[in-house]
Enzyme design. Structure first.
Site, PDB file in Angstrom:
ATOM      1  CD  GLU A 258      28.561  39.130 -10.067  1.00 47.12           C
ATOM      2  OE1 GLU A 258      28.217  38.966 -10.961  1.00 47.12           O
ATOM      3  OE2 GLU A 258      29.206  39.775  -9.925  1.00 47.12           O
ATOM      4  CB  CYS A 292      26.169  41.657 -12.473  1.00 52.95           C
ATOM      5  SG  CYS A 292      26.574  42.173 -11.244  1.00 52.95           S
TER       6      CYS A 292
END
Length: 486
Positions: A258, A292
């Protein structure tokens, strides 16, 4: 006081957590863990070595031999009890997140609530690890499949949502019968160590969950490449993610990455502009942009561009930057000198090359004011690279098709958002945007424990989430029994 810490003045010193107990580093050294708001020492962490990593992995492998055979109901009960214990210690975890990583209290409260929910969702996974019976092609054959846990899972976690990731990258591996060695960010290790203590209090067998602290650049490869780790679950930068893939490829290890994002938010001319501006502010400035999924590229159709920018600016300028425990505070400090310099460089480079700073670009101590840029063009660093700070760029577009083209003009593909009242257009864009997640009339930032969370391209590989983790963290085995046919 927790068993893994001791006081030195007002600063606690934490050792590793290996085999159910506080374990000093092989080096005997510690590193300073700073409060990013004023760079004072918040805690001291064991400076891990390759020897410490090996000890933790060997311990986890030994524990796996018995832990993998626990009943599903036993794993379910342990995770449920852990969730209850975190609930009891909710304020302690909130305080850690505020002081260790500079979380505004609202963000910290969200994160702790998520962690509790994640543990409870994972508890339910324990009973979902199922096989199936298979119609055979051979007379008299009973054919079935079962799922088995893999072994030691390496979990490498970031600083920005540490408790979220500490729970997420431990609970489902444990629910599926695996054991875990966690390498926590050197900026955010304390919630992992406290979680380890609560796991033990909840009845988790010794060695099933281990935490090693220290500098990831020094010891991360030792964990990733260790011959006994079977899966690497990593959250962090795309550059490090690529390095992890290269380390894992020779051993054919499973990898879940991720990584970063350069996430587009599209605002079409028929959108609810108030809602779009609110979503843009949330998506850009949540945890001071250190996310993110942050909305770092905003594409707005020209007929509503000026209205959107004005409302977006007004919201950004209204966001509180005071005491982190004040519910009205939205923006806290950027985590480190290195990251502060990155944010400054992106803003200054854009300004020097002709971009307009609509608002922000200034600093109060270690905090950057909410920054909105227009006139950003190719050749400006902020145009392509992830800033990881409270900075975004607004671009005009003339149509939904142009917005789609620009949204897809990136190597990243984590999250995206579309604001429009036209459901046909919304669903078409949602399908065509190259992104692991798309949210219609909602911010780019969203997560729930059970969804398939992850991105494409430079944003990662594979997905996280309690349901999909069953596939990632177990392997199929085919079993047949030949019965008498005569």
């Amino acid at each position: 006081m927790s068993t893994a810490a001791k006081d030195i003045g007002s600063v606690r010193t934490w050792e590793h957590w290996i085999n159910g107990q506080s374990t000093p580093s092989d080096s005997g050294q510690h590193i300073d863990d700073l409060n990013p708001d004023d760079d004072s020492v918040y805690a001291r962490l064991a400076a891990g070595t390759a020897t410490d990593i090996d000890k933790a992995v060997q311990t986890a492998q030994q524990a796996f031999e018995s832990y993998s055979k626990l009943l599903a109901s036993e794993r379910e009960a342990i995770l449920s009890r852990t969730a209850g214990l975190v609930e009891q210690h909710r304020q302690e975890f909130v305080d850690i997140l505020v002081d260790e990583v500079g979380s505004p209290v609202g963000k910290a409260q969200f994160e702790v609530a998520y962690g509790i929910g994640c543990l409870r969702a994972a508890a339910g996974v324990a009973r979902q690890v199922r096989g199936e019976t298979i119609p055979p092609d051979t007379p008299g054959r009973l054919s079935m499949s079962i799922r088995q846990p893999l072994g030691v899972i390496a979990s490498i976690t970031p600083f920005n949502v540490p408790f979220l990731k500490h729970t997420k990258l431990s609970s489902t591996p444990l629910a599926t019968g695996n054991t875990v060695v966690m390498l926590a960010s050197e900026f955010a290790s304390v919630t992992a160590l406290r979680l380890a203590e609560l796991y033990q209090e909840a009845g988790l067998p010794e060695g099933a969950f281990n935490v090693v602290t220290g500098m990831g650049a020094d010891i991360g490869d030792s964990l990733t490449a260790h011959p006994l780790t079977r899966v690497v679950m990593f959250t962090g930068s795309s550059r490090v993610g690529q390095h992890i893939v290269e380390l894992c490829a020779p051993a054919k290890k499973r990898v879940i990455l991720e990584l970063g994002g350069k996430n587009p938010l599209i605002v079409l001319k028929d959108a609810d502009i108030d809602a779009a501006a609110q979503a843009a502010a949330f998506g850009t400035f949540f945890f001071q942009g250190q996310a993110c999924m942050a909305s770092s590229r905003i594409y707005v159709e020209r007929p509503v561009l000026d209205e959107f920018v004005a409302k977006f600016k007004g919201i950004g300028e209204s966001l509180g930057m005071g005491d982190l425990r004040d519910p009205d505070t939205w923006l806290g400090p950027i985590i480190s000198d290195r990251q502060r310099n990155r944010v400054r460089t992106h803003i200054e480079d854009a300004r020097d090359k002709g971009a307009t700073v609509v608002t922000g670009g200034e600093w109060i101590g270690n905090r950057c004011k909410p920054t909105i840029l227009t006139g950003v063009e190719e050749g400006m660093t902020v145009c392509r690279e992830e800033t990881f700070g409270p900075v975004t760029s607004v671009y005009p577009v003339d149509s939904a098709d142009e917005a789609l083209e620009k949204a897809n003009d990136t190597e990243f593909g984590l999250s995206a958002a579309v604001f429009t009242r036209d459901i046909d257009t919304a669903l078409t864009l949602a399908q065509d945007i190259k992104s692991g997640m798309v949210h219609i009339n909602a911010p780019t930032i969203a997560d729930e424990p059970h969804v398939p969370f992850g991105g494409v391209g430079e944003s990662g590989y594979g997905r996280e989430g309690t349901d999909i983790d069953i596939d990632t963290l177990t392997e199929w085995k085919w079993i047949t029994i030949q019965l008498p046919t005569g």
